[in-house]
Enzyme design. Sequence first.
Site, PDB file in Angstrom:
ATOM      1  N   ARG A   1      50.010  42.624  46.286  1.00  0.00           N
ATOM      2  CA  ARG A   1      50.239  43.832  45.501  1.00  0.00           C
ATOM      3  C   ARG A   1      50.264  45.067  46.401  1.00  0.00           C
ATOM      4  O   ARG A   1      49.572  45.136  47.398  1.00  0.00           O
ATOM      5  CB  ARG A   1      49.113  43.924  44.461  1.00  0.00           C
ATOM      6  CG  ARG A   1      49.271  45.014  43.418  1.00  0.00           C
ATOM      7  CD  ARG A   1      48.313  44.748  42.268  1.00  0.00           C
ATOM      8  NE  ARG A   1      48.199  45.889  41.374  1.00  0.00           N
ATOM      9  CZ  ARG A   1      47.126  46.659  41.288  1.00  0.00           C
ATOM     10  NH1 ARG A   1      46.078  46.404  42.055  1.00  0.00           N
ATOM     11  NH2 ARG A   1      47.081  47.673  40.441  1.00  0.00           N
TER      12      ARG A   1
ATOM     13  N   LYS B   1      37.182  36.615  45.393  1.00  0.00           N
ATOM     14  CA  LYS B   1      38.597  36.472  45.095  1.00  0.00           C
ATOM     15  C   LYS B   1      39.100  35.072  45.431  1.00  0.00           C
ATOM     16  O   LYS B   1      38.945  34.596  46.548  1.00  0.00           O
ATOM     17  CB  LYS B   1      39.419  37.503  45.867  1.00  0.00           C
ATOM     18  CG  LYS B   1      40.897  37.493  45.501  1.00  0.00           C
ATOM     19  CD  LYS B   1      41.631  38.678  46.101  1.00  0.00           C
ATOM     20  CE  LYS B   1      43.106  38.663  45.776  1.00  0.00           C
ATOM     21  NZ  LYS B   1      43.817  39.854  46.271  1.00  0.00           N
TER      22      LYS B   1
ATOM     23  N   ARG C   1      36.960  47.188  41.077  1.00  0.00           N
ATOM     24  CA  ARG C   1      35.937  46.587  41.932  1.00  0.00           C
ATOM     25  C   ARG C   1      34.586  46.648  41.220  1.00  0.00           C
ATOM     26  O   ARG C   1      34.347  47.526  40.386  1.00  0.00           O
ATOM     27  CB  ARG C   1      35.817  47.319  43.278  1.00  0.00           C
ATOM     28  CG  ARG C   1      37.072  47.275  44.148  1.00  0.00           C
ATOM     29  CD  ARG C   1      37.222  45.914  44.829  1.00  0.00           C
ATOM     30  NE  ARG C   1      38.310  45.935  45.783  1.00  0.00           N
ATOM     31  CZ  ARG C   1      39.589  45.682  45.511  1.00  0.00           C
ATOM     32  NH1 ARG C   1      39.919  45.428  44.246  1.00  0.00           N
ATOM     33  NH2 ARG C   1      40.511  45.691  46.446  1.00  0.00           N
TER      34      ARG C   1
END
Length: 320
Positions: free
Chosen positions: A121, A186, A317
């Site tokens: 991204r 992640k 976050r």
Amino acid sequence: MQDLSNPLKIIDLLSDGQVYSSKELAAILGTTCAGINEHIELIRQWGIALTTEQGYQLIYSLDLLKYDKIAKYYQKYSAQPIGLDVIPIIGSTNQYLLNKINKLSSGSACVAEYQQAGRGRRGRQWFSPFGSNLYLSMYWRLAQGLAAVMGLSLVIGMVVANVLRKLSGQDIKVKWPNDLYLNDKKLAGILVEISAKTGDVAHVVIGVGINLNMHAPDQHVVNQAWSNLGKIDRNLLVAHLLFSLREALGCFEKKGFAAFFAEWAPIDNFINRSVKLIIDDTNIIKGICRGINPHGALLLEQDGKITPYIGGEISLRADE
């Protein structure tokens, strides 16, 4: 164009886990030991770890992508043609489809073992070592145009998360708007790229990158906590993802995000947690994540007031 057939043959040979000397490899490939050493150096540049104590041997096992295996698995889900290109070395799976977008039909897809120019991204580089992870892209044509795209990235995240949950038995979660998490780290990313003009159809290319068995990534590229899914049949995973994504996209095209909205909250990694939104890399807004609204916007609570946020330049976050 550089001939990569011999390095790929070496990887295929080494994937059996056995030790091969330079002489053995040279004899099999009909080349010299010096040539083998050059190929081995290139293989190392692709992120494959080898030991050379008694010859060449993989330090970590590789489950290579094979079209025939994927097609056989796919037949268990659908009688339709698989519509898949399996490419060992590629610049970017998304770019590969974008370059031939006018020749594709909805559901056309590709997977690769290694991306030389993988991207995430906002133009960020996507770390793509050979055979360690999964890099898959799919094309879809939305006749309703740009107005029909809202919420698509979230739908893809939910579909991929549910496939991974089913195949691995692990508690995979989604992170607004485009990541998957495992144990608060992640696990995967999603990149949706759109080619469209106002009032015209939307040509959508969806890229999915999943960490499966990644080791020692470049910290300049992978700069946040990450996790691996672990050992899994990559060919089965590709087949399952293809079928599930095509089914979901067909539904999304007809019913929109509303058909998937209720599925988000149970697997939302940050719902009811303290978070921060990073906007344009500079502006930080803190609050409590309250999930999403029916349009796919993130809901952030501050001092009892809930505000929806949606847009391309926002990163979510945890607020440690």
